[in-house]
Scaffold this motif. Structure first.
Motif, mmCIF file in Angstrom:
data_model
loop_
_atom_site.group_PDB
_atom_site.id
_atom_site.type_symbol
_atom_site.label_atom_id
_atom_site.label_comp_id
_atom_site.label_asym_id
_atom_site.label_seq_id
_atom_site.Cartn_x
_atom_site.Cartn_y
_atom_site.Cartn_z
ATOM 1 N N ARG A 7 -21.618 -15.019 -2.550
ATOM 2 C CA ARG A 7 -21.083 -16.353 -2.226
ATOM 3 C C ARG A 7 -22.251 -17.315 -2.057
ATOM 4 O O ARG A 7 -23.368 -16.906 -1.713
ATOM 5 N N SER A 10 -24.378 -17.476 1.223
ATOM 6 C CA SER A 10 -25.012 -16.243 1.693
ATOM 7 C C SER A 10 -26.493 -16.297 1.316
ATOM 8 O O SER A 10 -26.843 -16.399 0.137
ATOM 9 N N ALA A 11 -27.358 -16.229 2.326
ATOM 10 C CA ALA A 11 -28.798 -16.333 2.067
ATOM 11 C C ALA A 11 -29.260 -15.237 1.098
ATOM 12 O O ALA A 11 -30.170 -15.456 0.300
ATOM 13 N N ARG A 15 -30.870 -15.962 -2.778
ATOM 14 C CA ARG A 15 -32.154 -15.484 -3.316
ATOM 15 C C ARG A 15 -32.009 -15.067 -4.778
ATOM 16 O O ARG A 15 -32.874 -15.350 -5.609
ATOM 17 N N SER A 33 -16.460 -11.733 -0.392
ATOM 18 C CA SER A 33 -16.887 -11.690 1.013
ATOM 19 C C SER A 33 -15.719 -11.226 1.882
ATOM 20 O O SER A 33 -14.571 -11.559 1.615
ATOM 21 N N ALA A 34 -16.075 -10.494 2.957
ATOM 22 C CA ALA A 34 -15.051 -10.125 3.938
ATOM 23 C C ALA A 34 -14.939 -11.170 5.034
ATOM 24 O O ALA A 34 -13.970 -11.180 5.787
ATOM 25 N N THR A 35 -15.944 -12.028 5.137
ATOM 26 C CA THR A 35 -15.988 -12.940 6.295
ATOM 27 C C THR A 35 -15.889 -14.420 5.942
ATOM 28 O O THR A 35 -15.665 -15.243 6.820
ATOM 29 N N GLY A 64 -20.179 -2.435 1.202
ATOM 30 C CA GLY A 64 -19.267 -3.583 1.215
ATOM 31 C C GLY A 64 -19.976 -4.905 1.465
ATOM 32 O O GLY A 64 -19.355 -5.905 1.794
ATOM 33 N N THR A 65 -21.293 -4.909 1.314
ATOM 34 C CA THR A 65 -22.049 -6.152 1.518
ATOM 35 C C THR A 65 -22.215 -6.893 0.181
ATOM 36 O O THR A 65 -21.938 -6.354 -0.885
ATOM 37 N N ILE A 66 -22.699 -8.124 0.293
ATOM 38 C CA ILE A 66 -23.081 -8.905 -0.876
ATOM 39 C C ILE A 66 -24.555 -9.275 -0.731
ATOM 40 O O ILE A 66 -25.045 -9.373 0.406
ATOM 41 N N PRO A 67 -25.277 -9.457 -1.820
ATOM 42 C CA PRO A 67 -24.839 -9.366 -3.205
ATOM 43 C C PRO A 67 -24.867 -7.944 -3.762
ATOM 44 O O PRO A 67 -25.552 -7.068 -3.232
ATOM 45 N N SER A 79 -30.544 -7.303 -1.755
ATOM 46 C CA SER A 79 -31.006 -8.489 -2.479
ATOM 47 C C SER A 79 -32.485 -8.436 -2.877
ATOM 48 O O SER A 79 -32.851 -8.887 -3.965
ATOM 49 N N ASN A 114 -36.869 -10.221 5.892
ATOM 50 C CA ASN A 114 -35.701 -9.479 6.402
ATOM 51 C C ASN A 114 -35.893 -9.020 7.841
ATOM 52 O O ASN A 114 -34.951 -9.051 8.629
HETATM 53 N N1 LIG Z 1 -30.017 -6.332 3.370
HETATM 54 C C1 LIG Z 1 -28.859 -6.739 2.607
HETATM 55 C C2 LIG Z 1 -27.944 -7.552 3.508
HETATM 56 C C3 LIG Z 1 -26.607 -7.790 2.877
HETATM 57 C C4 LIG Z 1 -25.728 -8.617 3.790
HETATM 58 O O1 LIG Z 1 -25.608 -8.329 5.003
HETATM 59 N N2 LIG Z 1 -25.095 -9.626 3.212
HETATM 60 C C5 LIG Z 1 -24.207 -10.468 3.982
HETATM 61 C C6 LIG Z 1 -24.177 -11.884 3.416
HETATM 62 S S1 LIG Z 1 -25.763 -12.703 3.477
HETATM 63 C C7 LIG Z 1 -22.790 -9.900 3.913
HETATM 64 O O2 LIG Z 1 -22.520 -8.985 3.152
HETATM 65 N N3 LIG Z 1 -21.887 -10.459 4.746
HETATM 66 C C8 LIG Z 1 -20.531 -9.999 4.841
HETATM 67 C C9 LIG Z 1 -19.587 -10.616 3.874
HETATM 68 O O3 LIG Z 1 -19.792 -11.756 3.422
HETATM 69 O O4 LIG Z 1 -18.582 -9.944 3.593
HETATM 70 C C10 LIG Z 1 -29.319 -7.552 1.385
HETATM 71 O O5 LIG Z 1 -30.388 -8.149 1.461
HETATM 72 O O6 LIG Z 1 -28.620 -7.589 0.369
#
Ligand SMILES: N[C@@H](CCC(=O)N[C@@H](CS)C(=O)NCC(=O)O)C(=O)O
Length: 222
Positions: A7, A10-11, A15, A33-35, A64-67, A79, A114
């Protein structure tokens, strides 16, 4: 074509989107995204983009995280790892001078971001933007603001005698910290002057990828 699930606010997704601009890589962004959803954080009552909870997504990324990316059948998450993979595969000269030591230095600042900046920035975005008013804590906000200043100062000091984090050329290593520092600046919290950090951030604003994916305040305030 390269697929990216994530999304725009999302930082970690930002990137990868910026890196794709630097590498001139076309991509398809699939909102996930879940949130967060079209109306912002679900704590505001709206619905999430979803996708991340589906079995198909979890088969690609069990966290279940993004990206997450799919590059012609090659799936990857995290990322910084995605960024290093894309840089090495498609734009080694542009993104680290095709030099392994430069990539090492760049990587150091990517992972530093990070561990040293992002935990605090996550708290700041929740306290300032995403939590309902009645769940916010000014004490938590202030402690976090004070807590992150030494890391920002350390980056400022590092930039005193180099234009970019890994030397005098832009590299992949600038993308993660500059994305985090942009968020910090958008929050406009009190801080001592950090002139080298500000000058470096201004250099980032000369880049199309930064202007498209990182600079807009709305990508940090939702
Ligand atoms: N270390 C992971 C962190 C991934 C992470 O926590 N992403 C966040 C968004 S920045 C996420 O998945 N949030 C929950 C969501 O949007 O469902 C990475 O750099 O990709």
């Amino acid at each position: 074509m390269l697929k990216i699930w994530g999304r725009r606010n999302s930082a970690h997704t930002q990137r990868v989107l910026w890196l794709c601009e630097e590498a001139s890589l076309p991509y398809e962004l699939i909102l996930a995204s879940a949130t967060m959803g079209p109306d912002g954080h679900i704590s505001g009552g709206g619905s999430a983009f979803g996708v991340v909870d589906t079995p198909a997504y979890r088969a690609m990324n069990p966290n279940g995280t993004i990206p997450t990316i799919d590059d012609d059948g090659f799936v990857l998450w995290e990322s910084n790892t995605i960024s290093r993979y894309l840089a090495q595969a498609y734009a080694p000269q542009a993104l680290f001078g095709d030099d392994i030591k430069t990539l090492g230095l760049a990587s150091q600042w990517m992972d530093w971001t990070n561990t040293q900046l992002e935990p605090a920035l996550h708290i700041l975005v929740m306290e300032l933007v995403r939590l309902p008013e009645n769940e916010r804590s000014s004490a938590n906000l202030e402690a976090t603001r004070q807590g992150v200043l030494p890391a920002l100062q350390r980056l400022n000091d590092h930039l005193a005698d180099r234009a970019y984090v890994a030397g005098n050329e832009f590299t992949i290593g600038d993308i993660a910290p500059a994305t985090a520092v942009r968020r910090w600046y958008v929050f406009a919290l009190d801080a001592p002057p950090m002139p080298y950090l500000a000058a470096w951030q201004a250099r980032m604003a000369e880049r199309t990828g930064f202007r498209s994916h990182i600079e807009p305040p709305e990508f940090h305030l939702r």
